[in-house]
Scaffold this motif. Structure first.
Motif, PDB file in Angstrom:
ATOM      1  N   SER A 133      12.632  -2.631   6.709  1.00  0.00           N
ATOM      2  CA  SER A 133      13.797  -3.189   6.029  1.00  0.00           C
ATOM      3  C   SER A 133      14.860  -2.108   6.009  1.00  0.00           C
ATOM      4  O   SER A 133      14.550  -0.920   6.111  1.00  0.00           O
ATOM      5  CB  SER A 133      13.416  -3.595   4.609  1.00  0.00           C
ATOM      6  N   LYS A 134      16.121  -2.512   5.865  1.00  0.00           N
ATOM      7  CA  LYS A 134      17.181  -1.514   5.739  1.00  0.00           C
ATOM      8  C   LYS A 134      17.340  -1.053   4.300  1.00  0.00           C
ATOM      9  O   LYS A 134      18.099  -0.138   4.026  1.00  0.00           O
ATOM     10  CB  LYS A 134      18.507  -2.092   6.259  1.00  0.00           C
ATOM     11  N   GLY A 135      16.645  -1.672   3.382  1.00  0.00           N
ATOM     12  CA  GLY A 135      16.635  -1.195   2.010  1.00  0.00           C
ATOM     13  C   GLY A 135      17.874  -1.502   1.199  1.00  0.00           C
ATOM     14  O   GLY A 135      18.004  -1.038   0.069  1.00  0.00           O
ATOM     15  N   ARG A 136      18.785  -2.308   1.765  1.00  0.00           N
ATOM     16  CA  ARG A 136      20.001  -2.648   1.011  1.00  0.00           C
ATOM     17  C   ARG A 136      19.737  -3.880   0.160  1.00  0.00           C
ATOM     18  O   ARG A 136      18.781  -4.632   0.370  1.00  0.00           O
ATOM     19  CB  ARG A 136      21.137  -2.952   1.982  1.00  0.00           C
ATOM     20  N   TRP A 137      20.603  -4.132  -0.819  1.00  0.00           N
ATOM     21  CA  TRP A 137      20.514  -5.356  -1.610  1.00  0.00           C
ATOM     22  C   TRP A 137      20.541  -6.565  -0.676  1.00  0.00           C
ATOM     23  O   TRP A 137      21.383  -6.662   0.194  1.00  0.00           O
ATOM     24  CB  TRP A 137      21.696  -5.474  -2.554  1.00  0.00           C
ATOM     25  N   GLY A 138      19.597  -7.459  -0.873  1.00  0.00           N
ATOM     26  CA  GLY A 138      19.558  -8.667  -0.074  1.00  0.00           C
ATOM     27  C   GLY A 138      19.004  -8.493   1.317  1.00  0.00           C
ATOM     28  O   GLY A 138      19.001  -9.439   2.103  1.00  0.00           O
ATOM     29  N   ALA A 139      18.528  -7.284   1.623  1.00  0.00           N
ATOM     30  CA  ALA A 139      18.004  -7.058   2.974  1.00  0.00           C
ATOM     31  C   ALA A 139      16.708  -7.830   3.172  1.00  0.00           C
ATOM     32  O   ALA A 139      15.856  -7.876   2.285  1.00  0.00           O
ATOM     33  CB  ALA A 139      17.763  -5.566   3.197  1.00  0.00           C
TER      34      ALA A 139
ATOM     35  N   ASP B 100      13.480  -9.390  -5.564  1.00  0.00           N
ATOM     36  CA  ASP B 100      13.873  -8.009  -5.300  1.00  0.00           C
ATOM     37  C   ASP B 100      14.093  -7.232  -6.590  1.00  0.00           C
ATOM     38  O   ASP B 100      14.304  -7.788  -7.651  1.00  0.00           O
ATOM     39  CB  ASP B 100      15.134  -7.964  -4.434  1.00  0.00           C
ATOM     40  N   ALA B 101      13.981  -5.941  -6.447  1.00  0.00           N
ATOM     41  CA  ALA B 101      14.267  -5.018  -7.544  1.00  0.00           C
ATOM     42  C   ALA B 101      14.763  -3.728  -6.923  1.00  0.00           C
ATOM     43  O   ALA B 101      14.327  -3.354  -5.826  1.00  0.00           O
ATOM     44  CB  ALA B 101      13.015  -4.771  -8.381  1.00  0.00           C
ATOM     45  N   TRP B 102      15.677  -3.072  -7.610  1.00  0.00           N
ATOM     46  CA  TRP B 102      16.242  -1.849  -7.049  1.00  0.00           C
ATOM     47  C   TRP B 102      15.419  -0.646  -7.475  1.00  0.00           C
ATOM     48  O   TRP B 102      15.142  -0.455  -8.651  1.00  0.00           O
ATOM     49  CB  TRP B 102      17.690  -1.671  -7.502  1.00  0.00           C
ATOM     50  N   ASP B 103      15.022   0.147  -6.491  1.00  0.00           N
ATOM     51  CA  ASP B 103      14.304   1.391  -6.739  1.00  0.00           C
ATOM     52  C   ASP B 103      15.217   2.528  -6.303  1.00  0.00           C
ATOM     53  O   ASP B 103      15.723   2.521  -5.189  1.00  0.00           O
ATOM     54  CB  ASP B 103      12.999   1.395  -5.931  1.00  0.00           C
ATOM     55  N   ASN B 104      15.429   3.509  -7.170  1.00  0.00           N
ATOM     56  CA  ASN B 104      16.354   4.593  -6.841  1.00  0.00           C
ATOM     57  C   ASN B 104      15.919   5.402  -5.632  1.00  0.00           C
ATOM     58  O   ASN B 104      16.743   6.027  -4.954  1.00  0.00           O
ATOM     59  CB  ASN B 104      16.526   5.521  -8.054  1.00  0.00           C
ATOM     60  N   ASN B 105      14.621   5.380  -5.338  1.00  0.00           N
ATOM     61  CA  ASN B 105      14.123   6.121  -4.187  1.00  0.00           C
ATOM     62  C   ASN B 105      14.130   5.269  -2.928  1.00  0.00           C
ATOM     63  O   ASN B 105      14.569   5.714  -1.872  1.00  0.00           O
ATOM     64  CB  ASN B 105      12.697   6.616  -4.465  1.00  0.00           C
ATOM     65  N   ALA B 106      13.650   4.045  -3.058  1.00  0.00           N
ATOM     66  CA  ALA B 106      13.427   3.203  -1.888  1.00  0.00           C
ATOM     67  C   ALA B 106      14.514   2.187  -1.642  1.00  0.00           C
ATOM     68  O   ALA B 106      14.500   1.512  -0.619  1.00  0.00           O
ATOM     69  CB  ALA B 106      12.093   2.480  -2.016  1.00  0.00           C
TER      70      ALA B 106
ATOM     71  N   LEU C 104       0.824  -1.203   0.000  1.00  0.00           N
ATOM     72  CA  LEU C 104       0.000   0.000   0.000  1.00  0.00           C
ATOM     73  C   LEU C 104       0.864   1.262   0.000  1.00  0.00           C
ATOM     74  O   LEU C 104       0.676   2.150  -0.824  1.00  0.00           O
ATOM     75  CB  LEU C 104      -0.911   0.010   1.227  1.00  0.00           C
ATOM     76  N   PHE C 105       1.769   1.343   0.958  1.00  0.00           N
ATOM     77  CA  PHE C 105       2.617   2.523   1.110  1.00  0.00           C
ATOM     78  C   PHE C 105       4.005   2.078   1.565  1.00  0.00           C
ATOM     79  O   PHE C 105       4.166   1.051   2.215  1.00  0.00           O
ATOM     80  CB  PHE C 105       2.065   3.478   2.179  1.00  0.00           C
ATOM     81  N   TYR C 106       4.991   2.912   1.222  1.00  0.00           N
ATOM     82  CA  TYR C 106       6.297   2.738   1.829  1.00  0.00           C
ATOM     83  C   TYR C 106       6.896   4.104   2.101  1.00  0.00           C
ATOM     84  O   TYR C 106       6.492   5.109   1.510  1.00  0.00           O
ATOM     85  CB  TYR C 106       7.232   1.865   0.986  1.00  0.00           C
ATOM     86  N   SER C 107       7.861   4.106   3.026  1.00  0.00           N
ATOM     87  CA  SER C 107       8.478   5.360   3.441  1.00  0.00           C
ATOM     88  C   SER C 107       9.971   5.141   3.659  1.00  0.00           C
ATOM     89  O   SER C 107      10.375   4.196   4.324  1.00  0.00           O
ATOM     90  CB  SER C 107       7.830   5.852   4.740  1.00  0.00           C
TER      91      SER C 107
END
Lengths: 113, 114
Positions: free
Chosen positions: A94-100, B92-98, A47-50
């Protein structure tokens, strides 16, 4: 260790009433925060993310809104609930890193009557 | 839209049997993760497999990844009644913002009968 809280656990609301669901995270800083909705027996709908305080991205246009007043607080709101808003709402971080990995809260079961 | 689609949607087996769930996806990935959800609860991360890995083990879990077929499988060996849950794959997919964004499939509902 990190913990994620959601409340309330269950909620029954009449159509047209307002909604406020709260999510808080402990043990980490500057997390990405997410709200998902899950219909019975189905997958997750984002729905949403921040990515930071005051920064909200909406994935699905609808009568719901989200806010992030503090780094580790994420709120899902509605001014007037619809029957179709019923579902299981999950907050995650999530920490938003690759593989997180993503860490989920216990969820809120919302029934709109 | 969902990137990953699990198959089967529902699976019922006897305790002690192996359970195999499959996940297919559409676009290239860097990592694929599997999650478990007990009824009425949040999802819990089980295992991650990177795109350059073909197989990974964790306890009774075995995950395989075939990037040429864009598919992954989760095998639970010697299943127990406590394994009853829904299992989701996430790509997974990379988003430049998120940053790293996960997209979840519809899940497989596993029931293990005692």
């Amino acid at each position: 260790s990190q913990t994620i809280h959601q409340w309330p656990a269950t909620l029954v609301q009449p159509v047209g009433s307002p909604l406020s669901l709260e999510c808080t995270v402990e043990g980490t800083s500057n997390p990405n925060l997410y709200w998902y909705r899950q219909a019975a027996g189905r997958g997750l709908q984002l729905l949403f993310y921040s990515v930071g305080i005051g920064q909200i991205s909406s994935e699905v246009p609808q009568n719901l809104s989200a806010s992030r007043p503090q780094d580790r607080q994420f709120i899902l709101s509605s001014k007037k609930l619809l029957l179709s808003d019923s579902g299981f709402y999950l907050c995650a971080w999530s920490k938003g890193r690759w593989g997180a990995s993503m860490y989920f809260g216990p969820g809120t079961r919302l029934t709109v009557l | 839209s969902q990137q990953g689609e699990e198959d089967p949607q529902a699976l019922s087996i006897q305790e002690g049997e192996n359970a195999t769930m499959n996940c297919s996806y559409k676009t290239s990935i860097n990592n694929l993760q599997w999650y478990r959800q007990n009824s009425g609860r949040g999802l819990v991360h089980l295992i991650l497999i990177r795109s350059n890995e073909r197989e990974k083990h964790s306890g009774r879990l075995r995950v395989t990844l075939d990037t040429s077929k864009k598919s992954s499988s989760l095998l639970i060996t010697a299943s127990r009644a406590a394994d009853t849950a829904s299992y989701f794959c996430a790509t997974d997919a990379w988003d430049n913002n998120a940053g790293n964004m996960l997209t979840f499939g519809g899940g497989t509902r596993l029931m293990v009968k005692p």
